[in-house]
Design an enzyme around this catalytic site. Structure first.
Site, PDB file in Angstrom:
ATOM      1  N   PHE A   1      52.237  16.486  56.610  1.00 29.74           N
ATOM      2  CA  PHE A   1      51.228  16.503  57.671  1.00 29.74           C
ATOM      3  C   PHE A   1      51.833  16.951  59.008  1.00 29.74           C
ATOM      4  CE2 PHE A   1      48.510  13.795  60.648  1.00 29.74           C
ATOM      5  CZ  PHE A   1      47.429  14.663  60.617  1.00 29.74           C
TER       6      PHE A   1
ATOM      7  N   SER B   1      56.233  13.362  52.440  1.00 31.98           N
ATOM      8  CA  SER B   1      55.002  12.774  52.950  1.00 31.98           C
ATOM      9  C   SER B   1      53.801  13.263  52.139  1.00 31.98           C
ATOM     10  CB  SER B   1      54.864  13.090  54.439  1.00 31.98           C
ATOM     11  OG  SER B   1      53.850  12.329  55.030  1.00 31.98           O
ATOM     12  N   LEU B   2      52.846  13.946  52.764  1.00 32.42           N
ATOM     13  CA  LEU B   2      51.722  14.497  52.004  1.00 32.42           C
ATOM     14  C   LEU B   2      52.202  15.514  50.975  1.00 32.42           C
ATOM     15  CD1 LEU B   2      48.797  15.080  54.554  1.00 32.42           C
ATOM     16  CD2 LEU B   2      49.016  13.301  52.821  1.00 32.42           C
TER      17      LEU B   2
ATOM     18  N   ASP C   1      59.641   9.960  50.788  1.00 34.96           N
ATOM     19  CA  ASP C   1      58.781   9.036  51.510  1.00 34.96           C
ATOM     20  C   ASP C   1      57.317   9.468  51.428  1.00 34.96           C
ATOM     21  OD1 ASP C   1      58.904   6.558  52.823  1.00 34.96           O
ATOM     22  OD2 ASP C   1      58.467   7.478  54.736  1.00 34.96           O
TER      23      ASP C   1
ATOM     24  N   HIS D   1      60.542   7.840  58.769  1.00 31.95           N
ATOM     25  CA  HIS D   1      59.813   8.665  57.809  1.00 31.95           C
ATOM     26  C   HIS D   1      60.617   9.901  57.408  1.00 31.95           C
ATOM     27  CE1 HIS D   1      56.334   9.835  55.599  1.00 31.95           C
ATOM     28  NE2 HIS D   1      55.906  10.770  56.437  1.00 31.95           N
TER      29      HIS D   1
END
Length: 554
Positions: free
Chosen positions: A125, A200-201, A223, A317
């Site tokens: 993202f 992430s995404l 993550d 993150h």
């Protein structure tokens, strides 16, 4: 993230208005339909949208949850997301070649080599292929050699709002799967040679691609994003069925439901091998304290405003990315241990590499145990005499890392055997530090009570795992143990004035180095137990120290 918080608040208000006698949050669809209410965020019936050869996407009740995923939309048009694939190899390490699944010439005339493994890098993202970490990972992979590295550019779909970006990942997953099928058709790519690496995404994007490609080799989730995914079923998020091996590094799994400052990453296990460095939550050097914030100005000067913003807003993150990049060509192995919890790990209860309980986090993570490998004996694993290594078992793996690059640390387990002479108090509380001396060098001021103080009961053993970037080898010759008694006025039981004994009585110290079993049998096994010279035990006064040597009588 703002859209996620707003939708969650709206969902909570809906729950509060539901009659307790009706269905619970998970039955929201039934509740809405029972009252013939067509809520805009709940599908009145299954909805499907198709994208030609890419395939179709649908929105069904499995994609909804009033808390975890109250809103769902379809992806933006393909032309808006504009997913692009850029190929890098040893022949073009910095000048990428654009691959287009619908343009055969771009695949056939490229430097793609079907004899090499293929690595996809998928950003998350509010991210783009121009981010520093993407080029750093690409360069490390190219340096490793013999790899096709494909960077996935979906920047047109990774922008806010977050709800829309989560939907866009589904279409990007279809695009990736479509390219893989075309590379199979035109260049002979084998699915088992494909490794999708997503942050992430991007981790869930890899999952959507993996579910469309039978036999996909591996997915690494860095993550994986939590909002709209944690608490949802496997159809929505990354899970072990998406590839032959799914390994996940969790570094920002703080949860608002545990009264923690919420993180961006998932805490729930979602792979075959789930790694939790530093318990998968707060990473060393990321706290916005004076220590953590001090690195931001230097980062701003060195790497620019983008990287400084990452350190400030998403340090935990992005740590998963940094750990993975370091693992590609780093000399220090990220050895992790399968353990019930991080607390068990720090207590030294999960230390030996036996029966597949060790795993390498990052690039070198290996496949789960197969039936053929389960016949290898435990003695073979310990000694390293087996020609067939035992791969790690599926589960949660823990390790500790440092606050600065290089993040990889050596793990040492200290076992302090406490004596119990008549003059000793049943227990004392205080601080322990140690210095280790071996033939390779020395380490000083090692904190053996990382929680500040420890309650030490005479006649028992105290065990703790500590880390340090230096490798002292197996032969520890001397340990200097320093003891400071601690009195807390808020805890009367710790007070020790004129009428008690604040000394610590230590019989022996054992120091073990955690490492993966060697493929070669060691010629010499060194003792790792150290004792007080010519004495049954050491008497250490508060603020005093004592030296232990490897001359314990056998």
């Amino acid at each position: 993230m703002l859209s996620f918080l707003a939708s969650s608040l709206l969902a909570i208000s809906i729950i509060c208005s539901v009659d307790p006698g009706l269905a619970g949050p998970l039955d929201a669809l039934s509740w809405a339909r029972m009252d013939n209410i067509n809520l805009p965020w709940l599908p009145y019936e299954n909805m499907t949208r198709c994208y030609g050869e890419l395939g179709c996407l649908n929105i069904t009740k499995e994609w909804y949850h009033l808390i975890f995923r109250p809103f769902n939309v379809f992806p933006l048009p393909r032309s808006v997301i504009n997913t692009r694939f850029i190929l890098y190899t040893e022949k073009n390490p910095t000048d990428g070649q654009l691959l287009q699944a619908e343009a055969k010439d771009t695949l056939v005339k490229s430097h793609f080599n079907p004899d090499w493994a293929t690595k996809f890098i998928i950003h998350g993202f509010i991210d783009t292929p121009l981010s520093n970490w993407v080029s750093e990972m690409r360069d490390e992979l190219i340096t490793r050699g013999g790899l096709n590295v494909i960077v996935v550019d979906w920047a047109g779909g990774s922008l806010p709002l977050y709800t829309q970006a989560t939907a866009n990942t589904r279409l990007v997953g279809l695009e990736i799967a479509y390219l893989i099928r075309k590379l199979q058709e035109y260049r002979g790519l084998q699915p088992e040679d494909v490794h999708l690496i997503g942050h992430s995404l991007g981790a869930h994007t890899a999952a959507y691609a993996g579910e469309r490609i039978p036999g996909l080799g591996r997915i690494t989730g860095l993550d994986p994003a939590e909002p709209y995914f944690q608490g949802m079923g496997p159809i929505v998020r990354l899970d072990p069925t998406d590839a032959t091996l799914v390994d996940v590094i969790h570094t920002d799994g703080r949860s608002v439901f545990r009264l923690e400052i919420p993180g961006y990453g998932m805490s729930h296990a979602c792979g075959h091998l789930d790694f939790y460095p530093n318990n998968g939550k707060e990473q060393p050097g990321c706290a916005l304290s004076q220590e953590g914030a001090a690195t931001i100005p230097l980062t701003l000067i060195k790497d620019g405003i983008e990287e400084a913003s990452r350190v400030l807003l998403a340090c935990n993150h992005i740590r998963a990315i940094k750990l993975f990049i370091d693992s590609i060509n780093g000399k220090c192995p990220y050895v992790a241990h399968r353990c019930p919890s991080y607390q068990h790990f720090l207590s030294g209860n999960c230390f030996k590499c036996t029966s597949g309980n060790c795993a390498l986090m990052g690039y070198h993570a290996s496949l789960p145990i197969t039936t053929a490998r389960q016949n290898v004996s435990e003695n073979d694993v310990i000694s390293g005499s087996s020609s067939v290594p035992v791969a790690p078992q599926p589960g949660k793996y823990f390790l500790a890392t440092g606050r600065d690059f290089p993040f990889c640390q050596r793990h040492y387990r200290f076992t302090v055997e406490l004596a119990k002479p008549k003059v000793a108090e049943p227990w004392v509380q205080g601080h322990l530090t140690a210095g280790i001396f071996s033939e390779r060098g020395a380490l000083r001021n090692i904190d053996l009570t990382p929680k500040g103080t420890a309650r030490l009961e005479h006649g028992t053993t105290y065990q703790v795992v500590v880390t340090n970037p230096h490798d002292l080898g197996d032969r520890i010759r001397k340990v200097e143990l320093a003891w400071t008694h601690d009195m807390n006025v808020l805890e009367p039981t710790t007070l020790c004035l004129f009428w008690c004994n604040s000394h610590l009585y230590v019989k022996s110290i054992q120091v073990e180095t955690m490492q993966m079993p060697s493929r070669e049998k060691r010629n010499i096994e060194y003792p790792n137990k150290l004792c007080a010279p010519k004495r049954e035990y050491a008497d250490i006064a508060s603020r005093g120290s004592y030296s232990f040597y490897d001359n314990c009588k056998r």
